[in-house]
Design a protein around this motif. Structure first.
Motif, short mmCIF file in Angstrom:
data_model
loop_
_atom_site.label_atom_id
_atom_site.label_comp_id
_atom_site.label_asym_id
_atom_site.label_seq_id
_atom_site.Cartn_x
_atom_site.Cartn_y
_atom_site.Cartn_z
N UNK A 11 0.84 -1.21 0.00
CA UNK A 11 0.00 0.00 0.00
C UNK A 11 0.87 1.25 0.00
N UNK A 12 1.99 1.22 0.72
CA UNK A 12 2.89 2.37 0.75
C UNK A 12 3.40 2.70 -0.66
N UNK A 13 3.76 1.67 -1.41
CA UNK A 13 4.21 1.90 -2.79
C UNK A 13 3.09 2.48 -3.65
N UNK A 14 1.87 1.99 -3.45
CA UNK A 14 0.74 2.51 -4.22
C UNK A 14 0.46 3.98 -3.89
N UNK A 15 0.54 4.33 -2.60
CA UNK A 15 0.32 5.72 -2.19
C UNK A 15 1.37 6.62 -2.81
N UNK A 16 2.62 6.19 -2.78
CA UNK A 16 3.70 6.99 -3.35
C UNK A 16 3.48 7.22 -4.84
N UNK A 17 3.10 6.18 -5.56
CA UNK A 17 2.85 6.32 -7.00
C UNK A 17 1.68 7.27 -7.25
N UNK A 18 0.68 7.21 -6.40
CA UNK A 18 -0.49 8.07 -6.57
C UNK A 18 -0.14 9.53 -6.30
N UNK A 19 0.69 9.77 -5.26
CA UNK A 19 1.06 11.14 -4.94
C UNK A 19 1.92 11.76 -6.03
N UNK A 20 2.60 10.93 -6.82
CA UNK A 20 3.38 11.46 -7.93
C UNK A 20 2.46 12.23 -8.90
N UNK A 55 9.88 10.56 2.51
CA UNK A 55 9.64 9.74 3.69
C UNK A 55 9.06 8.38 3.34
N UNK A 56 8.17 8.34 2.34
CA UNK A 56 7.58 7.07 1.92
C UNK A 56 8.63 6.16 1.28
N UNK A 57 9.55 6.76 0.52
CA UNK A 57 10.63 5.95 -0.07
C UNK A 57 11.50 5.34 1.03
N UNK A 58 11.80 6.13 2.07
CA UNK A 58 12.57 5.60 3.19
C UNK A 58 11.79 4.52 3.92
N UNK A 59 10.48 4.72 4.03
CA UNK A 59 9.65 3.71 4.69
C UNK A 59 9.65 2.41 3.90
N UNK A 60 9.58 2.51 2.59
CA UNK A 60 9.64 1.31 1.76
C UNK A 60 10.96 0.57 1.91
N UNK A 61 12.04 1.32 2.00
CA UNK A 61 13.35 0.69 2.22
C UNK A 61 13.36 -0.02 3.58
N UNK A 62 12.74 0.59 4.58
CA UNK A 62 12.69 -0.03 5.90
C UNK A 62 11.84 -1.30 5.87
N UNK A 63 10.74 -1.26 5.12
CA UNK A 63 9.93 -2.48 4.97
C UNK A 63 10.76 -3.59 4.32
N UNK A 64 11.53 -3.23 3.31
CA UNK A 64 12.38 -4.23 2.64
C UNK A 64 13.41 -4.81 3.61
N UNK A 65 13.99 -3.93 4.44
CA UNK A 65 14.99 -4.39 5.40
C UNK A 65 14.39 -5.36 6.42
N UNK A 66 13.12 -5.15 6.79
CA UNK A 66 12.48 -6.00 7.81
C UNK A 66 12.00 -7.32 7.24
N UNK A 67 11.96 -7.42 5.90
CA UNK A 67 11.38 -8.60 5.28
C UNK A 67 12.14 -9.87 5.62
N UNK A 68 13.46 -9.78 5.72
CA UNK A 68 14.27 -10.96 6.04
C UNK A 68 13.91 -11.48 7.42
N UNK A 69 13.87 -10.57 8.41
CA UNK A 69 13.54 -11.00 9.77
C UNK A 69 12.14 -11.58 9.86
N UNK A 70 11.16 -10.94 9.19
CA UNK A 70 9.78 -11.43 9.29
C UNK A 70 9.64 -12.80 8.62
N UNK A 71 10.34 -12.98 7.50
CA UNK A 71 10.28 -14.27 6.81
C UNK A 71 10.97 -15.35 7.64
N UNK A 72 12.13 -15.02 8.18
CA UNK A 72 12.86 -16.01 8.98
C UNK A 72 12.10 -16.37 10.25
N UNK A 73 11.48 -15.37 10.89
CA UNK A 73 10.72 -15.65 12.12
C UNK A 73 9.54 -16.56 11.81
N UNK A 74 8.85 -16.32 10.70
CA UNK A 74 7.72 -17.18 10.32
C UNK A 74 8.19 -18.59 10.01
#
Length: 269
Positions: free
Chosen positions: A39-48, A203-222
């Motif tokens: 959704x964050x990526x969609x919002x960013x594209x829409x705000x463009x 800020x949304x671009x930074x947030x997307x990068x942070x989501x990407x960074x957390x993906x490894x931990x969330x996948x490994x935890x699951x």
């Protein structure tokens, strides 16, 4: 009165239940954070698109100031500002959904942690290395979720500020009594909205990068918790695998993120 063997079996079954609860919760957290990122990526594209409308406003300001008849360009500027404002409102609804999905992820992480905490107190054989890895991953995800929430709130405040910058232009009269004042109003609205939009998208671009960074931990935890659930189920059901009838922890296929309603609407606009 139960025998020691029966009591141990009861404890083992409770351990299996808690491990499965943790596995399902951590997979749900993974999915919620994936949805938030989408959704964050969609919002960013829409705000463009909003930026493109705001970029056009200074052109209209020049025409208001120097054209023979300023009113059509004043009207154009108001329509552009109104279109940008509608996109900003839709962007805020998208940000609300990101906040909801992150909140879902935070609650799922807490449910998973609570289950693992109780599991760790039971007198059963534990894979301490796996539990330590899960604890580390959960701590990392908790910190990430806290940072996500701050970024989301910041984006929302900036979108409010962008709308406030456009408001005087949207609500001004279409009649132009003072060309210079009317042009200045358009320019000021454009500058204010543009500044807030650039900061929001950054800020949304930074947030997307942070989501990407957390993906490894969330996948490994699951994945780690799913392995743990299978091990505890096997210990609680010492029967041939073909005869075991437990409810397996949710598979990744069962929890593939689905496109949210607001993402679909934003993409169609």
């Amino acid at each position: 009165m139960s025998t020691p063997a029966q009591e141990q079996q009861r404890v083992q079954q409770r351990a299996a239940q808690l491990a499965e609860t943790a596995a399902n919760a951590l997979n749900a957290a993974r999915v919620s954070l994936l949805q938030a990122a989408d959704v964050t990526r969609d919002v960013d594209a829409y705000l463009r698109r909003s930026e493109q409308e705001v970029f056009e406003l200074p052109v209209q300001a020049q025409r208001v100031q120097f054209a023979e008849e300023p009113r059509p360009f004043q009207r154009n500027a108001q329509e552009l500002a109104d279109q940008a404002d509608q996109r900003l409102r839709a962007g805020r609804r998208g940000i609300d959904e990101v906040r909801d999905r992150v909140g879902d992820g935070a609650r799922a992480l807490k449910a998973g942690r609570d289950a693992l905490t109780e599991l760790s107190t039971l007198p059963v054989q534990h894979d301490h290395a796996a539990m330590d890895r899960l604890s580390h991953q959960l701590n990392s995800l908790d910190r990430a979720v806290g940072n996500f929430s701050e970024s989301i709130d910041s984006a929302d405040r900036r979108l409010v500020a962008a709308r406030e910058a456009l408001d005087p232009l949207i609500n001004s009269s279409v009649h132009v009594d003072d060309r210079q004042a009317a042009a200045a109003r358009i320019t000021t609205a454009a500058q204010g909205a543009d500044t807030q939009l650039m900061q929001t998208r950054s800020g949304l671009n930074s947030l997307n990068e942070a989501f990407d960074d957390s993906r490894v931990d969330s996948h490994q935890a699951a994945a780690e918790s799913a392995d743990l659930a299978r091990a505890f189920h096997a210990a609680a059901n010492p029967t041939p695998r073909s005869a075991q009838q437990h409810q397996a922890a949710a598979t990744e296929e069962a929890h593939k993120p689905k496109e949210s309603e607001i993402s679909s609407r934003l993409r169609d606009l």
